[in-house]
Design a protein around this motif. Structure first.
Motif, PDB file in Angstrom:
ATOM      1  N   GLN A  93      -8.723  26.688  -4.884  1.00 52.17           N
ATOM      2  CA  GLN A  93      -8.198  28.046  -5.122  1.00 52.17           C
ATOM      3  C   GLN A  93      -6.825  28.253  -4.485  1.00 52.17           C
ATOM      4  OE1 GLN A  93     -11.495  29.836  -3.105  1.00 52.17           O
ATOM      5  NE2 GLN A  93     -12.498  30.527  -4.975  1.00 52.17           N
ATOM      6  N   PHE A  94      -6.451  27.370  -3.592  1.00 55.49           N
ATOM      7  CA  PHE A  94      -5.232  27.550  -2.798  1.00 55.49           C
ATOM      8  C   PHE A  94      -3.993  27.482  -3.694  1.00 55.49           C
ATOM      9  CE2 PHE A  94      -1.926  25.318  -0.195  1.00 55.49           C
ATOM     10  CZ  PHE A  94      -1.628  26.380   0.639  1.00 55.49           C
ATOM     11  N   ASP A  95      -3.070  28.429  -3.512  1.00 57.22           N
ATOM     12  CA  ASP A  95      -1.879  28.456  -4.362  1.00 57.22           C
ATOM     13  C   ASP A  95      -0.711  29.121  -3.623  1.00 57.22           C
ATOM     14  OD1 ASP A  95      -0.249  28.171  -6.566  1.00 57.22           O
ATOM     15  OD2 ASP A  95      -0.954  29.998  -7.544  1.00 57.22           O
ATOM     16  N   LYS A  96       0.113  28.298  -2.993  1.00 53.96           N
ATOM     17  CA  LYS A  96       1.307  28.786  -2.295  1.00 53.96           C
ATOM     18  C   LYS A  96       2.465  27.861  -2.664  1.00 53.96           C
ATOM     19  CE  LYS A  96       0.357  32.265   0.634  1.00 53.96           C
ATOM     20  NZ  LYS A  96      -0.799  32.194   1.439  1.00 53.96           N
ATOM     21  N   ALA A  97       3.688  28.341  -2.485  1.00 52.31           N
ATOM     22  CA  ALA A  97       4.860  27.501  -2.785  1.00 52.31           C
ATOM     23  C   ALA A  97       5.883  27.587  -1.651  1.00 52.31           C
ATOM     24  CB  ALA A  97       5.507  27.952  -4.096  1.00 52.31           C
ATOM     25  N   ASP A  98       6.383  26.408  -1.243  1.00 51.16           N
ATOM     26  CA  ASP A  98       7.488  26.312  -0.266  1.00 51.16           C
ATOM     27  C   ASP A  98       7.253  27.190   0.960  1.00 51.16           C
ATOM     28  OD1 ASP A  98       8.982  24.582  -1.984  1.00 51.16           O
ATOM     29  OD2 ASP A  98       9.511  26.325  -3.177  1.00 51.16           O
ATOM     30  N   ALA A  99       6.063  27.132   1.508  1.00 51.94           N
ATOM     31  CA  ALA A  99       5.685  28.084   2.570  1.00 51.94           C
ATOM     32  C   ALA A  99       5.599  27.480   3.970  1.00 51.94           C
ATOM     33  CB  ALA A  99       4.348  28.722   2.220  1.00 51.94           C
ATOM     34  N   TYR A 100       5.340  26.172   4.076  1.00 54.13           N
ATOM     35  CA  TYR A 100       5.003  25.609   5.390  1.00 54.13           C
ATOM     36  C   TYR A 100       5.835  24.371   5.731  1.00 54.13           C
ATOM     37  CZ  TYR A 100       0.951  28.481   4.332  1.00 54.13           C
ATOM     38  OH  TYR A 100       0.146  29.527   3.963  1.00 54.13           O
ATOM     39  N   ASP A 101       6.145  24.246   7.039  1.00 53.77           N
ATOM     40  CA  ASP A 101       6.788  23.019   7.534  1.00 53.77           C
ATOM     41  C   ASP A 101       5.774  21.892   7.643  1.00 53.77           C
ATOM     42  OD1 ASP A 101       9.515  24.024   8.151  1.00 53.77           O
ATOM     43  OD2 ASP A 101       8.436  25.339   9.524  1.00 53.77           O
ATOM     44  N   GLY A 102       4.531  22.258   7.909  1.00 48.79           N
ATOM     45  CA  GLY A 102       3.480  21.258   8.033  1.00 48.79           C
ATOM     46  C   GLY A 102       2.144  21.807   7.575  1.00 48.79           C
ATOM     47  N   ILE A 103       1.317  20.934   6.993  1.00 47.63           N
ATOM     48  CA  ILE A 103      -0.056  21.300   6.637  1.00 47.63           C
ATOM     49  C   ILE A 103      -0.975  20.289   7.317  1.00 47.63           C
ATOM     50  CG2 ILE A 103      -1.746  21.592   4.798  1.00 47.63           C
ATOM     51  CD1 ILE A 103       0.506  22.425   2.936  1.00 47.63           C
ATOM     52  N   TRP A 104      -1.995  20.812   7.967  1.00 43.86           N
ATOM     53  CA  TRP A 104      -2.933  20.014   8.759  1.00 43.86           C
ATOM     54  C   TRP A 104      -4.285  20.051   8.062  1.00 43.86           C
ATOM     55  CZ3 TRP A 104      -2.726  17.099  13.185  1.00 43.86           C
ATOM     56  CH2 TRP A 104      -3.882  16.926  13.938  1.00 43.86           C
ATOM     57  N   CYS A 105      -4.734  18.883   7.591  1.00 44.13           N
ATOM     58  CA  CYS A 105      -6.034  18.786   6.908  1.00 44.13           C
ATOM     59  C   CYS A 105      -6.896  17.788   7.673  1.00 44.13           C
ATOM     60  CB  CYS A 105      -5.857  18.318   5.467  1.00 44.13           C
ATOM     61  SG  CYS A 105      -4.952  19.461   4.424  1.00 44.13           S
ATOM     62  N   CYS A 106      -7.400  18.227   8.805  1.00 41.90           N
ATOM     63  CA  CYS A 106      -8.192  17.349   9.665  1.00 41.90           C
ATOM     64  C   CYS A 106      -9.657  17.428   9.256  1.00 41.90           C
ATOM     65  CB  CYS A 106      -8.007  17.773  11.126  1.00 41.90           C
ATOM     66  SG  CYS A 106      -8.886  16.721  12.287  1.00 41.90           S
ATOM     67  N   ALA A 107     -10.165  16.330   8.693  1.00 42.69           N
ATOM     68  CA  ALA A 107     -11.585  16.260   8.305  1.00 42.69           C
ATOM     69  C   ALA A 107     -11.981  17.395   7.371  1.00 42.69           C
ATOM     70  CB  ALA A 107     -12.480  16.254   9.548  1.00 42.69           C
ATOM     71  N   VAL A 133       5.645  18.046   6.114  1.00 41.94           N
ATOM     72  CA  VAL A 133       4.695  16.940   6.283  1.00 41.94           C
ATOM     73  C   VAL A 133       3.244  17.428   6.152  1.00 41.94           C
ATOM     74  CG1 VAL A 133       6.235  15.538   7.707  1.00 41.94           C
ATOM     75  CG2 VAL A 133       4.648  17.129   8.814  1.00 41.94           C
ATOM     76  N   LEU A 134       2.422  16.510   5.678  1.00 42.01           N
ATOM     77  CA  LEU A 134       0.993  16.756   5.492  1.00 42.01           C
ATOM     78  C   LEU A 134       0.221  15.720   6.290  1.00 42.01           C
ATOM     79  CD1 LEU A 134      -1.562  17.831   3.952  1.00 42.01           C
ATOM     80  CD2 LEU A 134      -0.916  16.308   2.067  1.00 42.01           C
ATOM     81  N   TYR A 135      -0.682  16.186   7.158  1.00 43.86           N
ATOM     82  CA  TYR A 135      -1.604  15.284   7.864  1.00 43.86           C
ATOM     83  C   TYR A 135      -2.973  15.387   7.196  1.00 43.86           C
ATOM     84  CZ  TYR A 135      -5.130  13.682  11.102  1.00 43.86           C
ATOM     85  OH  TYR A 135      -6.225  13.025  11.632  1.00 43.86           O
ATOM     86  N   MET A 136      -3.593  14.226   6.958  1.00 46.59           N
ATOM     87  CA  MET A 136      -4.927  14.182   6.339  1.00 46.59           C
ATOM     88  C   MET A 136      -5.795  13.178   7.087  1.00 46.59           C
ATOM     89  SD  MET A 136      -3.926  13.781   2.298  1.00 46.59           S
ATOM     90  CE  MET A 136      -2.579  12.613   2.455  1.00 46.59           C
ATOM     91  N   SER A 137      -7.083  13.469   7.168  1.00 56.41           N
ATOM     92  CA  SER A 137      -8.009  12.445   7.673  1.00 56.41           C
ATOM     93  C   SER A 137      -9.275  12.428   6.825  1.00 56.41           C
ATOM     94  CB  SER A 137      -8.349  12.687   9.143  1.00 56.41           C
ATOM     95  OG  SER A 137      -8.990  13.922   9.341  1.00 56.41           O
ATOM     96  N   PHE A 138      -9.754  11.223   6.610  1.00 58.01           N
ATOM     97  CA  PHE A 138     -10.969  10.983   5.807  1.00 58.01           C
ATOM     98  C   PHE A 138     -11.851   9.999   6.556  1.00 58.01           C
ATOM     99  CE2 PHE A 138      -7.579  11.881   2.804  1.00 58.01           C
ATOM    100  CZ  PHE A 138      -8.164  12.696   1.849  1.00 58.01           C
TER     101      PHE A 138
END
Length: 197
Positions: A93-107, A133-138
């Motif tokens: 559902q997430f929908d944003k544009a040019d909003a963040y310096d970083g996105i953190w997707c930890c687990a 930058v985008l951080y992701m962990s799986f």
């Protein structure tokens, strides 16, 4: 069975226990990899924020923090910790544009099925500012599986590549789980950067 629903139900039933088990995990080694890429007082989205632990840390350093979680129960607890609203929404559902310096997707992306992951990562790409930058962990592996009602989509260095269009990979590394009794579990970590259009 609707695995998205059963995953959400798991967090509804276990929100306070989940927060208790994750709140004090030492994440400093991950912060040290991610934060050098974020400008001072930069904007960070904690996407799938769980307890709000990481967003709270970023907030304490003076960053502008936003957060969301698909679980209303976790969003409520995280909002209390952050003393700001945490929106209730899914990655889809997430929908944003040019909003963040970083996105953190930890687990958090690990609950998105492979069939939807490309679209979700495109949404995160769109939400980043240029060169953000985008951080992701799986969890490390190649399976889609359900454990105790929660759906997991595991990734390794090869499988994740097909979802990274528009990104430059800055760092990839594997870590053990930081929680007691979970040390044998391996995690794939990535930091990727949005490329110039």
């Amino acid at each position: 069975m609707d695995f998205e629903q059963s995953t959400r139900q798991y967090y509804a039933d276990n929100a306070s226990v989940f927060v208790e088990n994750t709140q004090n995990v030492d994440m400093s080694a991950l912060y040290e990899r991610f934060l050098p890429y974020i400008p001072e007082q930069g904007s960070i989205l904690d996407a799938g924020c769980g307890s709000g632990r990481d967003a709270k840390h970023f907030q304490s350093l003076g960053h502008q923090v936003a957060a969301f979680d698909a679980s209303p129960e976790l969003a409520e607890l995280a909002g209390q910790l952050l003393q700001q609203p945490v929106s209730i929404q899914t990655f889809q559902q997430f929908d944003k544009a040019d909003a963040y310096d970083g996105i953190w997707c930890c687990a958090s992306l690990l609950h998105v099925p492979n069939s939807e992951l490309l679209d979700v990562i495109k949404r995160l790409h769109k939400a980043l500012k240029q060169s953000g930058v985008l951080y992701m962990s799986f969890k490390y592996g190649t399976q889609e599986r359900v454990k105790e009602g929660r759906f997991f989509c595991d990734q390794n260095e090869q499988t994740i590549q097909s979802y990274l269009a528009g990104f430059k990979v800055l760092e990839t590394w594997v870590t053990g789980d930081q929680r007691p009794d979970r040390e044998s579990e391996q995690w794939l970590n990535l930091i990727v950067q949005k490329q110039e259009r």
